[in-house]
Design a protein around this motif. Structure first.
Motif: not given
Length: 72
Positions: A18-20, A49-50, A54-58
């Motif tokens: 989600g956002d935050g 990114n909601p 997706e998740a990002y390592a950095g």
């Protein structure tokens, strides 16, 4: 997870971004970076990114993905 998704690895968490904040859909110890494929421990997860879920390592991976999505 849809029919085209790979099954999760042992100890891989499934999150709803989600956002935050995020919600844990399946408990685990890590998620996978959508850009690098690296395992990201949940306690180190800071970038996602909601919209694309997706998740990002950095920040480098998050920026690279943003540029790819926005044609830059």
């Amino acid at each position: 997870m849809n029919m085209h998704s790979k099954p999760p690895l042992p100890d891989q968490a499934i999150l709803h971004y989600g956002d935050g904040e995020y919600a844990v859909m399946r408990p685990g110890k890590f998620v996978i970076c959508a850009v690098s494929g690296k395992q990201i421990p949940l306690e180190a997860l800071r970038y996602w990114n909601p919209r694309t879920q997706e998740a990002y390592a950095g920040p480098e991976e998050a920026t690279a993905r943003w540029k790819a999505l926005n044609g830059r």
